[in-house]
Design an enzyme around this catalytic site. Structure first.
Site, PDB file in Angstrom:
ATOM      1  NE  ARG A   1      -4.301  -1.175  -0.192  1.00  0.00           N
ATOM      2  CZ  ARG A   1      -4.449  -2.077  -1.145  1.00  0.00           C
ATOM      3  NH1 ARG A   1      -3.469  -2.327  -1.997  1.00  0.00           N
ATOM      4  NH2 ARG A   1      -5.589  -2.745  -1.286  1.00  0.00           N
TER       5      ARG A   1
ATOM      6  CG  HIS B   1      -3.484  -0.834  -7.341  1.00  0.00           C
ATOM      7  ND1 HIS B   1      -3.951  -0.160  -6.242  1.00  0.00           N
ATOM      8  CD2 HIS B   1      -3.530  -2.150  -6.999  1.00  0.00           C
ATOM      9  CE1 HIS B   1      -4.281  -1.020  -5.291  1.00  0.00           C
ATOM     10  NE2 HIS B   1      -4.023  -2.246  -5.738  1.00  0.00           N
TER      11      HIS B   1
HETATM   12  P1  NAP Z   1      -2.466 -10.818   5.000  1.00  0.00           P
HETATM   13  O1  NAP Z   1      -2.603 -12.262   4.643  1.00  0.00           O
HETATM   14  O2  NAP Z   1      -3.488 -10.207   5.897  1.00  0.00           O
HETATM   15  O3  NAP Z   1      -1.011 -10.654   5.633  1.00  0.00           O
HETATM   16  C1  NAP Z   1      -0.597  -9.458   6.208  1.00  0.00           C
HETATM   17  C2  NAP Z   1       0.790  -9.660   6.807  1.00  0.00           C
HETATM   18  O4  NAP Z   1       1.215  -8.389   7.313  1.00  0.00           O
HETATM   19  C3  NAP Z   1       0.806 -10.642   7.979  1.00  0.00           C
HETATM   20  O5  NAP Z   1       1.975 -11.401   7.954  1.00  0.00           O
HETATM   21  C4  NAP Z   1       0.782  -9.716   9.186  1.00  0.00           C
HETATM   22  O6  NAP Z   1       1.406 -10.222  10.353  1.00  0.00           O
HETATM   23  C5  NAP Z   1       1.614  -8.564   8.669  1.00  0.00           C
HETATM   24  N1  NAP Z   1       1.340  -7.343   9.441  1.00  0.00           N
HETATM   25  C6  NAP Z   1       0.176  -6.688   9.590  1.00  0.00           C
HETATM   26  N2  NAP Z   1       0.336  -5.607  10.373  1.00  0.00           N
HETATM   27  C7  NAP Z   1       1.630  -5.585  10.731  1.00  0.00           C
HETATM   28  C8  NAP Z   1       2.410  -4.715  11.530  1.00  0.00           C
HETATM   29  N3  NAP Z   1       1.889  -3.656  12.135  1.00  0.00           N
HETATM   30  N4  NAP Z   1       3.709  -5.000  11.698  1.00  0.00           N
HETATM   31  C9  NAP Z   1       4.255  -6.084  11.101  1.00  0.00           C
HETATM   32  N5  NAP Z   1       3.571  -6.955  10.313  1.00  0.00           N
HETATM   33  C10 NAP Z   1       2.269  -6.690  10.141  1.00  0.00           C
HETATM   34  O7  NAP Z   1      -2.414  -9.895   3.699  1.00  0.00           O
HETATM   35  P2  NAP Z   1      -1.979 -10.323   2.215  1.00  0.00           P
HETATM   36  O8  NAP Z   1      -3.077 -11.064   1.543  1.00  0.00           O
HETATM   37  O9  NAP Z   1      -0.650 -10.954   2.284  1.00  0.00           O
HETATM   38  O10 NAP Z   1      -1.916  -8.896   1.502  1.00  0.00           O
HETATM   39  C11 NAP Z   1      -1.028  -7.880   1.927  1.00  0.00           C
HETATM   40  C12 NAP Z   1      -1.424  -6.580   1.262  1.00  0.00           C
HETATM   41  O11 NAP Z   1      -1.112  -6.604  -0.128  1.00  0.00           O
HETATM   42  C13 NAP Z   1      -2.923  -6.281   1.266  1.00  0.00           C
HETATM   43  O12 NAP Z   1      -3.343  -5.774   2.523  1.00  0.00           O
HETATM   44  C14 NAP Z   1      -3.038  -5.253   0.181  1.00  0.00           C
HETATM   45  O13 NAP Z   1      -2.833  -3.977   0.752  1.00  0.00           O
HETATM   46  C15 NAP Z   1      -1.867  -5.586  -0.757  1.00  0.00           C
HETATM   47  N6  NAP Z   1      -2.310  -6.039  -2.090  1.00  0.00           N
HETATM   48  C16 NAP Z   1      -1.894  -5.337  -3.182  1.00  0.00           C
HETATM   49  C17 NAP Z   1      -2.265  -5.747  -4.454  1.00  0.00           C
HETATM   50  C18 NAP Z   1      -1.780  -5.029  -5.685  1.00  0.00           C
HETATM   51  O14 NAP Z   1      -2.217  -5.331  -6.795  1.00  0.00           O
HETATM   52  N7  NAP Z   1      -0.853  -4.093  -5.554  1.00  0.00           N
HETATM   53  C19 NAP Z   1      -3.087  -6.872  -4.611  1.00  0.00           C
HETATM   54  C20 NAP Z   1      -3.508  -7.550  -3.481  1.00  0.00           C
HETATM   55  C21 NAP Z   1      -3.109  -7.132  -2.211  1.00  0.00           C
HETATM   56  P3  NAP Z   1       0.848 -11.511  11.128  1.00  0.00           P
HETATM   57  O15 NAP Z   1       1.272 -12.670  10.258  1.00  0.00           O
HETATM   58  O16 NAP Z   1       1.539 -11.475  12.413  1.00  0.00           O
HETATM   59  O17 NAP Z   1      -0.639 -11.329  11.199  1.00  0.00           O
END
Ligand code: NAP
Length: 306
Positions: free
Chosen positions: A221, A269
């Protein structure tokens, strides 16, 4: 048979119609209007739709978002129903390929061999196993991205809030681990959600923890990195290159410094898109769980914001 309201954008329906009809046969029927909202069993939603009041849907047992990121919906006070976000194998593959491609470009230093007439044959890139990469975030996207980078040979670590174990990966946990995670990151991939805790995480102080000349790949993000701090770090050489897929304001406004910086690559994006061909089965599985009273997949924890 469940009655499910399509509350994503109408112009997205043609792409979803056939995959959803295939996956939902005998399980659910989709409606596009709900004159009687209390008759709706579940809602398929996307944050860019013109739909914001969930309160009339008193019977709905599930809101299934078609997006992975939930920062635009977690704070919606009318949403009392369980919220599931999208974790789609097609989207994951897209993200893995995007991150791998850019990591390889920076690793091999492809941009050093530009067509400027210079014969720089002393610049031999190291092997992947000699290159340290950190992925911030070890979730549905961060973990598979890190796994693929490790398969290629990169010395890979992931950083997450909890530091919980992720099979096959070196995990660094929590606030205290951040200097170590950043200090090793010759290539840094940021796959964290946008929450109050992650906003402006990479400020000038944290960017200074990276090895000099590090490359950043940010498909997470736009709020994760302070724009001005990143520009300053690029100008000083502290950050060598940055590829940015996400921004505080999207589309990235014309005239923003990122557009013209020689070592910033802007992608609009597109790192990873939900693919109806694989994601329809994910929607169907959660609707099946609703019907059977089983726990949902990929539920959002609204207190944590992701
Ligand atoms: P997810 O499964 O919810 O994983 C989030 C990860 O971030 C988890 O490992 C979590 O830790 C960690 N985290 C959250 N808050 C934190 C903090 N304050 N300090 C340290 N680590 C933290 O999410 P995801 O599916 O992997 O997706 C991640 C992000 O990618 C999405 O939220 C979205 O913003 C982005 N995204 C972008 C696109 C694009 O096209 N550019 C597409 C899809 C998604 P824990 O393991 O301890 O919970």
């Amino acid at each position: 048979m469940l009655t499910v309201l399509w509350a994503a954008r109408p112009d997205r329906w043609p792409a979803w119609e056939a995959p959803l009809e295939r996956e939902l046969a005998g399980l659910a029927r989709i409606v596009h209007e709900a004159p009687e909202p209390e008759a709706i069993d579940a809602i398929i939603y996307a944050p860019n739709a013109r739909f914001s009041d969930f309160s009339p849907y008193t019977r709905a047992g599930l809101v299934q978002s078609l997006w992975a990121g939930v920062e635009r919906i977690v704070g919606n006070g009318t949403l009392t129903q369980p919220l599931a976000r999208m974790v789609d194998p097609g989207l994951t593959d897209g993200m893995v390929e995007y991150c791998l491609g850019w990591a390889m470009r920076f690793h091999l230093g492809m941009d050093r061999y530009a067509q400027d007439g210079a014969w720089r044959n002393a610049l031999i890139p190291p092997l992947a196993r000699e290159r340290r990469v950190t992925v911030l975030g070890a979730g549905a996207l961060g973990a598979p991205v890190a796994r693929r980078l490790a398969q290629v040979g990169f010395d890979t670590a992931v950083w997450s809030a909890s530091g919980r174990e992720v099979e096959g990966l070196t995990v660094i946990g929590g606030e205290k681990g951040l200097p170590e995670a950043l200090g090793r990151a010759e290539i840094l991939v940021t796959l964290l959600p946008d929450t109050p805790e992650t906003r402006d995480l990479l400020d000038s102080h944290r960017l200074a923890m990276l090895p000099a000349g590090a490359a950043i790949v940010n498909p997470g993000r736009g709020t994760l990195i302070e724009d001005a701090a990143l520009i300053a770090a690029l100008d000083s050489g502290q950050v060598g290159h940055a590829v940015l897929d996400v921004f505080r304001t999207e589309p990235l406004p014309p005239g923003h410094a990122f557009w013209s910086h020689p070592r910033v690559f802007v992608t609009p994006h597109i790192a990873a898109e939900t693919r109806p061909s694989s994601a329809a089965a994910v929607v169907a599985e959660n609707l099946r769980r609703l019907r059977d009273g089983r726990p949902f997949l990929h539920l959002v924890d609204r207190t944590r914001g992701y």
